[in-house]
Enzyme design. Structure first.
Site, short mmCIF file in Angstrom:
data_model
loop_
_atom_site.label_atom_id
_atom_site.label_comp_id
_atom_site.label_asym_id
_atom_site.label_seq_id
_atom_site.Cartn_x
_atom_site.Cartn_y
_atom_site.Cartn_z
N ASN A 1 5.32 -5.28 4.07
CA ASN A 1 6.34 -5.42 4.68
C ASN A 1 6.63 -5.10 6.39
OD1 ASN A 1 9.08 -4.91 4.86
ND2 ASN A 1 9.72 -3.31 4.23
N TRP A 2 6.94 -6.24 6.65
CA TRP A 2 7.12 -6.02 7.96
C TRP A 2 8.83 -5.38 8.47
CZ3 TRP A 2 4.34 -11.66 10.69
CH2 TRP A 2 3.85 -11.63 10.52
N HIS B 1 14.27 -1.40 -1.43
CA HIS B 1 14.01 0.08 0.10
C HIS B 1 15.25 0.57 0.37
CE1 HIS B 1 11.85 0.84 3.91
NE2 HIS B 1 11.17 0.05 3.47
N GLU C 1 14.95 1.85 3.35
CA GLU C 1 16.13 1.56 4.69
C GLU C 1 17.57 0.75 3.35
OE1 GLU C 1 12.30 -0.26 6.57
OE2 GLU C 1 11.92 1.81 6.63
N GLU D 1 8.31 4.70 -3.01
CA GLU D 1 8.14 4.93 -2.05
C GLU D 1 8.28 6.38 -1.54
OE1 GLU D 1 7.17 1.37 0.65
OE2 GLU D 1 8.63 1.23 0.83
N GLY E 1 7.06 5.24 7.84
CA GLY E 1 7.10 6.13 8.87
C GLY E 1 6.81 6.63 9.72
N SER F 1 3.19 5.75 4.78
CA SER F 1 2.12 5.76 6.00
C SER F 1 1.14 5.37 5.72
CB SER F 1 2.12 7.49 6.00
OG SER F 1 3.50 7.78 6.98
N GLY G 1 3.90 -0.41 5.10
CA GLY G 1 4.75 -1.12 6.60
C GLY G 1 4.39 -1.51 7.61
N GLY G 2 4.69 -0.55 8.61
CA GLY G 2 3.57 -0.05 10.14
C GLY G 2 2.26 -0.66 9.91
#
Ligand code: PGA
Length: 250
Positions: free
Chosen positions: A10-11, A94, A96, A166, A172, A212, A233-234
């Protein structure tokens, strides 16, 4: 047990155009184990090119869609439109989106409906905040999020479903859930799925961990019996890390 293993990147709102194209081209050239289904959720402006370059190897998806099919919703994209460009999946729920865009369980349930109607894979995210966990509310939070989204899913749509657990406190932050914490929640989710949808479906639905997850902690997480992959993600922004994660899962 022959559940699919899924590694999804997931960018979020990252990567400039040329870096994205370079990543797609490099990924296309890279050999990786076929036992893993690789998914990538780039920003939607790059989806068409990603699909053009990668679609024979990677399942491309969008990070969001609107609750309606079409209409006067400036700036928005619908699941039906995404389906027409050969996008294969959509992330819904998500944290966010819940936090920064005020998406409630009701809004998420409407989006879920649209994704399923469009015959796309639904990656449904759920997760508790640190506060909810500290208050002992983590199981009930996940239960509420999942029930409101999929309690009345039609049986013929269940094979479109992937769940991503998540924990918000792990996203993150560099502070991943321990393999034991993640497994405990994944097993709980699978029991819930069994109760809602039946044992057979519950056994077949992939449940991914996100938060993470990196090459140095992935093996411990992925070795748990109810963890079928990761939503990354990262670490999905660096090709070498992304490939390491695919290999760790395989
Ligand atoms: P992270 O993000 O891997 O950077 O923690 C995961 C996600 O939000 O899907």
């Amino acid at each position: 047990m022959n559940r699919k293993k899924v590694l999804a990147g997931n960018w979020k709102m990252n990567m400039h155009h040329q870096d994205a194209i370079d990543f797609f081209q490099q990924l296309k050239k890279t050999e990786f184990p076929v036992v893993v289904e690789v998914m990538l959720f780039p920003p939607s402006i790059y989806l068409t090119e990603a699909i053009h370059i990668l679609s024979d190897k990677v399942k491309l998806g969008a990070q969001n869609c609107h609750t309606e099919d079409k209409g006067a919703f400036t700036g928005e994209i619908s699941a039906a439109m995404l389906a027409t460009i050969q996008c294969k999946a959509i992330l819904v729920g998500h944290s966010e989106r819940r936090m920064f865009f005020n998406e409630t369980n009701d809004i998420i349930a409407q989006k879920v409906k649209r994704v399923l109607e469009s015959a796309l894979t639904l990656v449904l995210c759920c997760g508790e905040t640190a506060e909810q966990r500290a208050d002992g509310m983590h199981f009930s939070t996940i239960e509420r999020q999942l029930r409101s989204a999929i309690a009345d899913i039609k049986p013929e749509k269940i094979n479109q479903l992937i769940i991503a657990y998540e924990p918000v406190w792990a996203i993150g932050t560099g502070q991943n859930a321990s393999p034991e914490q993640a497994q405990e929640m994944h097993a709980y989710i699978r029991r819930m799925l069994a109760e809602m949808l039946g044992d057979e479906h519950a056994e077949n639905i992939p449940i991914l961990y996100g938060g993470s997850c990196k090459p140095d902690n992935a093996k411990g997480i992925f070795s748990q019996p109810d963890i079928d992959g990761g939503l990354i993600g990262g670490a999905s922004l660096q090709l070498s890390d992304f490939i390491s994660l695919i290999k760790a899962l395989a």
